[in-house]
Enzyme design. Structure first.
Site, PDB file in Angstrom:
ATOM      1  N   ASP A 139       0.867  -1.176   0.000  1.00 43.03           N
ATOM      2  CA  ASP A 139       0.000   0.000   0.000  1.00 43.03           C
ATOM      3  C   ASP A 139       0.907   1.230   0.000  1.00 43.03           C
ATOM      4  O   ASP A 139       2.057   1.172   0.423  1.00 43.03           O
ATOM      5  CB  ASP A 139      -0.885  -0.009   1.245  1.00 43.03           C
ATOM      6  CG  ASP A 139      -1.711   1.261   1.376  1.00 43.03           C
ATOM      7  OD1 ASP A 139      -2.382   1.631   0.402  1.00 43.03           O
ATOM      8  OD2 ASP A 139      -1.653   1.881   2.454  1.00 43.03           O
ATOM      9  N   ASP A 145      -1.634  -0.470   6.131  1.00 44.08           N
ATOM     10  CA  ASP A 145      -1.779   0.058   7.495  1.00 44.08           C
ATOM     11  C   ASP A 145      -3.176   0.567   7.778  1.00 44.08           C
ATOM     12  O   ASP A 145      -3.453   1.023   8.881  1.00 44.08           O
ATOM     13  CB  ASP A 145      -0.782   1.203   7.740  1.00 44.08           C
ATOM     14  CG  ASP A 145      -1.272   2.525   7.155  1.00 44.08           C
ATOM     15  OD1 ASP A 145      -1.726   2.525   5.989  1.00 44.08           O
ATOM     16  OD2 ASP A 145      -1.219   3.542   7.862  1.00 44.08           O
ATOM     17  N   ASP A 189      -7.183  -1.482   3.654  1.00 38.92           N
ATOM     18  CA  ASP A 189      -6.298  -2.587   3.285  1.00 38.92           C
ATOM     19  C   ASP A 189      -6.756  -3.923   3.868  1.00 38.92           C
ATOM     20  O   ASP A 189      -6.225  -4.969   3.491  1.00 38.92           O
ATOM     21  CB  ASP A 189      -4.872  -2.310   3.777  1.00 38.92           C
ATOM     22  CG  ASP A 189      -4.305  -1.006   3.240  1.00 38.92           C
ATOM     23  OD1 ASP A 189      -4.509  -0.737   2.045  1.00 38.92           O
ATOM     24  OD2 ASP A 189      -3.686  -0.259   4.019  1.00 38.92           O
TER      25      ASP A 189
END
Length: 653
Positions: free
Chosen positions: A332, A522, A526
């Protein structure tokens, strides 16, 4: 109820039920009881009391795996649990109750640790629902009503005031504001939204009031879909096979066939049925996977302990094995590759104005507002003149006066860029958010803000390739321009941007079709991808509770270089596990034929098992070394606001 890789059924609490403490987990309680009874029975030195205690120890330990292994065997599933069950029964038939109780106790410990890991997998999902406000304001029949979000109907007009969270998905009908949608989209900075634009549940409204038409009920909105996707992904992962199981699968039928042949052929050849049945039982005990039972757990405990001391939390043996198998890493962007702390990267100036003056005017206005970019601009300068009559223009910018001179700050369009237009376009194409600064009716400059890469990101990506990762991919909900600009700096070629949570999930599933994938993130957005990947890795220090609980591994620090270190450490532990399993298998393949031929008796077989266990333990504890975790200097502090240098100053005349 979930069936783990050893063929044992483990209770997982339903949503809303409390996560039990470690000592309250049934498997852990049974393992503890079994251990205490076994020690007491052996210490008793035999006799009726000792026998009873050993029998109770066997029952307590056996309850963690024998019932489930028996049911799995009836369904045609073979596992380490099956082999342990058969060996324990064989030991009992030979009168070796202490040996059977020891087998049950050793395996119960392994099942207890696995059970506790599974009970925690859904804890973080509850934090998702905390993002939805307890009450929502809805306009019906000309009246504003305070209702529970579950009572919202499609078509209702939701009133969202400044600073409030949006209760469910909808479309803006009136009003304009900056919305923080990072919980769902992962966008690094708040985005401007106005009439006709879609908004998501849990988005935080900025300073403008909005009227939003509801397009999804509470149980069907984007947040609810994230919860559902994560649960389904976790259930799919729970059915995966463990390394020890793959090794044990062919051994189970092989041992049973050998024992049966020994009993049948020996009885037919000699006519002494009792002798050959006894020898067949010795074969079963010889095949007892004592070393198998501890080969993986001892290595796992050692490796996880070493990783924890290095700031990497690995949630159990399955996670360690998964981490060792990774060949593709999906990263990410926001909060993982970047600091999740927008920073001024460029200041434009025009006419007689200087970059310092542009920043000073911008900071004067931002210092009196809650504008999303205020912190970045204020951190970039210590020259902040006093601004008066500061007012917010919803969705556009700020106005005020400095020493009686009118000033404004806002998005392009609200303020005419004039000679700065080309540079503003260039910066936007590089993924920056640009605000223009106007003084006395004329644009004097612009400030570009962007969430920058972690300083160690490029090194971390390069290190990933040195530990055997073949493909590094960026997955982000941010816009394509920003993603590509930052990916180029990090050395990542494969970029997939503007993804919603379900899009990230699909991307991970597509990548997983060719090789094992680790997803690193995080945020809440996600969570589905983290749950679906072969191994989910959360940036623990800055990550959301949902990401940390959903993931299999958490990097508790903010240094991304811990990721390749963790993968290298897991690969080393995996090699040690395979060595232990190979040693255990070699012991079995040696003892079984010797027992079948009558060369080894029961006492010798038991002694050989004990020696094998010591060898396995000695090898397993080598995984406690932290050789893969490099000593590094302390990374930059990412949570303390401090002045940062302006990266570039461009003057336009």
């Amino acid at each position: 109820m979930i069936t783990d890789a050893c063929g044992c059924e483990i209770e997982v609490p339903v949503d809303g039920a409390p996560i039990p403490k470690l000592y309250k987990v049934r498997e852990i309680q049974l393992a503890a009881v079994s251990g205490v009874l076994l020690v007491a029975g052996i210490a008793g030195g035999g006799g009726t009391v000792g026998t009873v205690l050993e029998a109770l120890a066997f029952v307590a330990g056996g309850l963690t795996f024998i019932p489930a292994s028996a049911r799995a065997l009836l369904r045609g599933r073979l596992s380490v649990g099956t082999l342990m069950m058969i060996a324990a029964i064989g030991a009992i038939l030979l009168g070796e109750l202490a040996e059977a109780a020891t087998l049950a106790f050793l395996f119960a410990i392994s099942e207890a640790l696995e059970s506790y890991a599974l009970t925690r997998t859904r804890q973080g999902l509850r934090a998702l629902m905390d993002l939805v406000p307890d009450r929502a304001t809805v306009r019906r029949n000309g009246r504003e009503l305070d209702v529970d979000p579950v009572e919202l109907l499609i078509g209702d007009l939701l009133v969202v005031k400044a600073g409030e969270r949006v209760a469910t998905d909808g479309t803006i009908r009136t009003g304009r504001s900056a919305l923080d949608q990072s919980a769902i989209t992962g966008e690094s900075v708040p985005v401007e939204r106005g009439p006709g634009d879609d908004v998501f549940a849990a988005a935080i409204n900025g300073s403008g009031a909005l009227e939003v038409e509801v397009t999804a009920r509470a149980g069907e909105n984007s947040l609810a879909r994230v919860v559902r996707i994560v649960e389904e992904a976790q259930d799919r992962k729970g059915a995966g096979q463990r390394l020890a199981d793959r090794v044990a699968r062919p051994l189970v039928p092989g041992v049973l066939v050998v024992a049966l042949l020994v009993a049948v052929i020996g009885s037919l050849a000699t006519g002494d049925t009792s002798e050959w049945i006894n020898r067949a039982l010795v074969v079963l005990v010889a095949a007892s996977p004592c070393a198998f039972a501890i080969a993986v757990p001892i290595t796992v405990v050692s490796a996880i302990g070493a990783a924890t001391r290095a700031g990497v939390l690995i949630k159990g043996g399955a996670a360690l094995e998964a981490l060792a198998s990774v060949r593709t890493v999906a990263l990410d962007k926001t909060g993982t590759l970047t600091r999740n702390q927008p920073t001024v990267i460029d200041t434009l100036s025009t006419g007689d104005a200087t970059a310092d003056e542009v920043l000073a005017v911008a900071a004067a206005l931002e210092g009196r507002s809650d504008h999303p970019l205020a912190a970045a601009i204020l951190a970039a300068t210590d020259q902040t003149p006093a601004a008066d009559d500061v007012q917010n223009v919803a969705g556009s910018g700020l106005t005020g006066t400095i020493d009686g001179i009118p000033v404004r700050l806002g998005r392009p369009g609200f303020i005419d860029a004039g000679p700065l237009a080309d540079d503003v376009t260039r910066l936007q194409e590089q993924g920056a958010t640009v605000v223009l600064v106007e003084q006395d009716g004329s644009a004097i400059g612009a400030v570009a803000v962007r969430d920058e890469l972690r300083p160690e990101a490029a090194e971390a990506v390069a290190l990933l390739r040195t530990v055997g990762v073949r493909q590094v991919v960026m997955l982000t909900g941010d816009n394509t321009a920003t993603a590509r600009a930052l990916a180029a700096q990090a050395g990542i070629d494969d970029v997939r941007a503007e993804l919603l949570p379900e899009d990230k999930l699909t991307a991970v599933q597509n990548l997983s079709a060719t090789q094992p994938v680790a997803m690193v993130g995080d945020g809440i957005n996600d969570a589905p991808a983290l749950a679906s990947a072969r191994v989910g890795i959360a940036m623990g220090a800055v990550g959301s509770d949902v990401a940390i609980e959903t993931a299999d591994v958490a990097l508790m620090g903010s240094d991304l270089r811990a990721l390749p270190d963790a993968i290298g450490h897991a690969r080393r532990a995996d090699r040690i596990m395979r060595q232990n399993l190979a040693l255990s298998a070699a012991i079995l393949l040696t003892l079984v034929p010797l027992a079948a031929l009558g060369i080894l008796g029961l006492a010798t077989v038991v002694a050989a098992h004990e020696i094998a266990e010591l060898l396995v333990i000695a090898n397993g504890v080598r995984a406690a070394r932290r050789t893969a975790f490099r000593e590094r200097t302390a990374g930059p502090v990412t949570h303390v606001r401090r002045p940062v240098p302006v990266a570039t100053v461009t003057e336009v005349h």
